[in-house]
Design a protein around this motif. Structure first.
Motif, PDB file in Angstrom:
ATOM      1  N   ALA A  34       0.828  -1.204   0.000  1.00 55.08           N
ATOM      2  CA  ALA A  34       0.000   0.000   0.000  1.00 55.08           C
ATOM      3  C   ALA A  34       0.865   1.258   0.000  1.00 55.08           C
ATOM      4  N   ALA A  35       1.987   1.222   0.734  1.00 48.17           N
ATOM      5  CA  ALA A  35       2.892   2.367   0.745  1.00 48.17           C
ATOM      6  C   ALA A  35       3.530   2.582  -0.623  1.00 48.17           C
ATOM      7  N   LEU A  36       3.859   1.489  -1.321  1.00 43.36           N
ATOM      8  CA  LEU A  36       4.402   1.622  -2.674  1.00 43.36           C
ATOM      9  C   LEU A  36       3.385   2.273  -3.608  1.00 43.36           C
ATOM     10  N   ARG A  37       2.142   1.861  -3.501  1.00 40.54           N
ATOM     11  CA  ARG A  37       1.113   2.443  -4.371  1.00 40.54           C
ATOM     12  C   ARG A  37       0.873   3.910  -4.039  1.00 40.54           C
ATOM     13  N   ARG A  38       0.942   4.266  -2.756  1.00 47.31           N
ATOM     14  CA  ARG A  38       0.816   5.686  -2.395  1.00 47.31           C
ATOM     15  C   ARG A  38       1.963   6.500  -2.984  1.00 47.31           C
ATOM     16  N   GLN A  39       3.166   5.935  -2.950  1.00 44.99           N
ATOM     17  CA  GLN A  39       4.303   6.630  -3.531  1.00 44.99           C
ATOM     18  C   GLN A  39       4.116   6.810  -5.029  1.00 44.99           C
ATOM     19  N   ALA A  47       1.212   6.982  -6.609  1.00 49.14           N
ATOM     20  CA  ALA A  47       0.161   7.986  -6.811  1.00 49.14           C
ATOM     21  C   ALA A  47       0.696   9.394  -6.589  1.00 49.14           C
ATOM     22  N   GLN A  48       1.569   9.567  -5.607  1.00 47.86           N
ATOM     23  CA  GLN A  48       2.149  10.879  -5.353  1.00 47.86           C
ATOM     24  C   GLN A  48       3.047  11.320  -6.508  1.00 47.86           C
ATOM     25  N   ALA A  49       3.802  10.375  -7.095  1.00 47.00           N
ATOM     26  CA  ALA A  49       4.649  10.727  -8.237  1.00 47.00           C
ATOM     27  C   ALA A  49       3.800  11.161  -9.423  1.00 47.00           C
ATOM     28  N   LEU A  50       2.625  10.529  -9.618  1.00 45.25           N
ATOM     29  CA  LEU A  50       1.746  10.922 -10.715  1.00 45.25           C
ATOM     30  C   LEU A  50       1.128  12.293 -10.471  1.00 45.25           C
ATOM     31  N   THR A  51       0.742  12.549  -9.227  1.00 44.15           N
ATOM     32  CA  THR A  51       0.098  13.831  -8.915  1.00 44.15           C
ATOM     33  C   THR A  51       1.093  14.988  -8.971  1.00 44.15           C
ATOM     34  N   THR A  52       2.287  14.783  -8.413  1.00 41.68           N
ATOM     35  CA  THR A  52       3.252  15.877  -8.285  1.00 41.68           C
ATOM     36  C   THR A  52       4.065  16.085  -9.550  1.00 41.68           C
ATOM     37  N   VAL A  96       4.392  11.537 -13.473  1.00 37.84           N
ATOM     38  CA  VAL A  96       5.051  10.292 -13.872  1.00 37.84           C
ATOM     39  C   VAL A  96       4.192   9.125 -13.384  1.00 37.84           C
ATOM     40  N   GLU A  97       3.787   8.270 -14.330  1.00 42.49           N
ATOM     41  CA  GLU A  97       2.958   7.122 -13.986  1.00 42.49           C
ATOM     42  C   GLU A  97       3.864   5.937 -13.613  1.00 42.49           C
ATOM     43  N   ILE A  98       3.751   5.488 -12.382  1.00 45.43           N
ATOM     44  CA  ILE A  98       4.582   4.397 -11.865  1.00 45.43           C
ATOM     45  C   ILE A  98       3.723   3.133 -11.782  1.00 45.43           C
ATOM     46  N   GLU A 133      13.605   5.986  -3.188  1.00 43.64           N
ATOM     47  CA  GLU A 133      14.756   6.699  -3.744  1.00 43.64           C
ATOM     48  C   GLU A 133      14.821   6.532  -5.258  1.00 43.64           C
ATOM     49  N   GLY A 134      14.539   5.310  -5.756  1.00 44.25           N
ATOM     50  CA  GLY A 134      14.552   5.092  -7.196  1.00 44.25           C
ATOM     51  C   GLY A 134      13.488   5.895  -7.916  1.00 44.25           C
ATOM     52  N   ILE A 135      12.260   5.943  -7.363  1.00 40.96           N
ATOM     53  CA  ILE A 135      11.191   6.741  -7.978  1.00 40.96           C
ATOM     54  C   ILE A 135      11.542   8.224  -7.954  1.00 40.96           C
ATOM     55  N   SER A 136      12.116   8.674  -6.851  1.00 43.21           N
ATOM     56  CA  SER A 136      12.507  10.078  -6.745  1.00 43.21           C
ATOM     57  C   SER A 136      13.557  10.437  -7.786  1.00 43.21           C
TER      58      SER A 136
END
Length: 559
Positions: free
Chosen positions: A443-448, A450-455, A458-460, A484-487
């Motif tokens: 769930a934390a990965l999916r939140r991360q 979703a945050q990358a897509l919103t901010t 980038v669709e992860i 760190e990798g998504i960032s």
């Protein structure tokens, strides 16, 4: 587990794979074969009865044995595995035909094949080779010497079979000792503090289950803090992390028969109408003997475990005391198995017990450190971002609605609010000692994502195997690596999509962070933060380019 030394065949192969041992066996085989050729030629009372075909077979086999001994690196296939001693059995027929069954030398050659098979592969293979040698001996003797009385040949065959059975049993004990040593050695190696107590204990119980070739291994412990009992169950092809679950007090009492210090052995009878093959025994300690135990009580316990045979030993882990169970549905366990389980409970789990103690000490120290970090994070980063947010809000109020920068300013205010919420969330998690489970990890990965897509737009895509079970400690570390990798993708690339893949490969966890780079590949780089985090977990991080114009950052962590 065909490659593990806990596997029976692999244990024998590992124990006998030393070069010096292989050369010794090859030398003995060569000496015996050459001696058989010489005996067949020089020590033949009746030259007219020389078996030319058998002599030719022995000569060819002697030449092959000489080649194997002189050129150990160029060994043909028959010199490896079970085929070599089985070929020795086949060639022994030629020895019997050439020198005759009355010569003691033929028996020495037969015993050599039995000894090699038994010491390398144990009782089953030793018995098979013994039966084959007896049949060949009897048939070859009847063909070569028809005038010899069958009763005399039968007596020789029975003696040979009896000695073969004894040699096979000795080989079985030799391999069993090697497997037990390998088990105790591997149980000390699975105690890895960085993966937490749940993963280490699950790995240790799985080793015990695999050693006894059982269907399940259970450990029941009392919880001094709550007064209840916790049960941990490991089954074949189960998850890599089996947490300890609370159980009903009545079930706990049924699984803790008195006296608690006894080692228990139960085996159901082969037939319901007789007691042949069945037993219900208890063993009180090193100097005591096996004593009958209440068969009704153990029968109920076997039905509760869903097994036809089980062994149980008392176990003490930390402040808790309880029992360790090994249950099977397809094979019978013996007294030696039960006593060795008691040794495992007494010695094999000590390393994990020490890890548990160090883990609790480290957790208490980490809790205090997390609170300090949370306060520092609030006083430095969060307060600064709040000031930045207030300044952006004031700037937005000054800007007229028709200002072309109004939309960008509103977006900056929203981003600042998201960062503040994320920092507060991190500070709150730092203060709380309760870690996240596997479901919360995903769930934390999916939140991360979703945050990358919103901010960042980038669709992860999260691609995780269904059997990925990381546990608390490792899950938190992996979550930081993925973040760190998504960032890095969001801040340092122009990619609009990326994939995070998590999968198992043997005893290794692979984390692939993939993003397209377009037509031009980026210059070679090594992510320093990811490399340091992977190195701290005993793994590595590397970067490669695939054929689909994508950059793949791979992190491998040993489990």
């Amino acid at each position: 587990m065909t490659d593990s030394p806990l596997d029976k065949d692999a244990a024998g192969a590992v124990a006998q794979s030393d070069v010096a041992y292989s050369q010794l066996v090859a030398r003995i085989r060569l000496v015996l074969t050459v001696s058989a050729v010489l005996v067949a030629i020089l020590d033949q009372p009746d030259p007219e009865r020389v078996n030319v075909t058998a002599l030719l077979v022995l000569a060819v086999y002697a030449a092959l044995c000489a080649a194997v001994y002189l050129f150990p690196r160029c060994q043909p296939r028959w010199t490896r595995g079970k085929l070599r001693h089985r070929l020795d059995v086949a060639v022994s027929a030629a020895v019997l035909a050439a020198v005759g069954p009355a010569d003691i030398f033929a028996l020495v050659f037969l015993f050599f094949a039995i000894v090699v098979a038994s010491l390398r592969y144990g009782l089953a293979e030793g018995v098979r080779v013994s039966i084959a040698t007896v049949l060949l001996y009897y048939l070859a003797a009847l063909i070569a010497l028809p005038e010899v009385r069958p009763a005399r040949l039968l007596l020789h065959a029975v003696v040979l079979l009896a000695f073969g059975r004894v040699i096979a049993q000795l080989g079985e004990m030799h391999i069993l000792a090697a497997r037990r040593q390998a088990l105790l050695r591997e149980m000390n190696q699975v105690a890895n503090p960085r993966f937490g107590i749940d993963r280490s204990m699950t790995a240790a119980l799985e080793l015990v289950r695999a050693f006894f070739m059982a269907d399940s291994c259970l450990m029941l412990l009392d919880d001094p803090d709550s007064g209840g009992h916790m049960l941990r169950t490991v089954r074949a092809c189960g998850p890599t992390v089996a947490p300890a679950d609370p159980i009903d007090p009545a079930l706990a009492r049924a699984m803790l028969p008195e006296p608690l210090a006894q080692v228990l052995l139960y085996t159901r009878a082969w037939r319901c109408w007789c007691a042949i093959g069945g037993c219900a025994l208890g063993h009180g300690g090193e100097r005591s003997a096996w004593m009958p135990y209440d068969p009704g009580r153990l029968r109920q316990l076997a039905e509760l475990l869903g097994a036809i045979s089980f062994i149980s030993a008392p176990v003490s882990f930390g402040r808790g005391k309880g029992r360790l169970y090994v249950a099977t549905c397809g094979r019978h366990l013996g007294r030696g198995d039960a006593l060795f389980l008691a040794r495992i409970a007494e010695q094999g789990l000590r390393a994990i017990d020490r890890i548990d103690l160090l883990d609790r000490i480290a957790s208490d120290a980490a809790g205090l450190e997390r609170k300090k970090i949370a306060l520092d994070l609030h006083d430095t980063a969060i307060q600064s971002y709040i000031g930045l947010q207030l300044g952006l809000v004031a700037l937005c109020r000054k800007a007229a609605p028709s200002n072309p920068l109004a939309a960008d300013l509103d977006k900056l205010v929203t981003m600042a609010a998201d960062v503040i919420a994320q920092l507060r969330d991190e500070a709150g998690r730092a203060c709380n000692a309760a870690p996240a489970g596997d479901a919360m990890f995903l769930a934390a990965l999916r939140r991360q994502a979703a945050q990358a897509l919103t901010t960042y737009g980038v669709e992860i895509r999260i691609d995780a195997d269904a059997n990925v079970a990381l546990g608390d400690r490792l899950g938190a570390e992996v979550l930081q690596i993925v973040r760190e990798g998504i960032s890095n993708i969001c801040r340092h690339t122009d990619a609009t999509a990326a994939t995070v893949a998590l999968r198992y490969s043997g005893a290794m966890l692979h984390i692939d962070i993939i993003n397209p780079h377009g037509t031009s590949a980026p210059p070679a780089f090594q992510p320093r933060s990811l490399s340091e985090r992977a190195s701290a977990l005993g793994g590595i991080a590397c970067v490669r380019q695939d054929r689909a114009n994508g950059t793949i950052v791979t992190v491998e962590i040993p489990l």
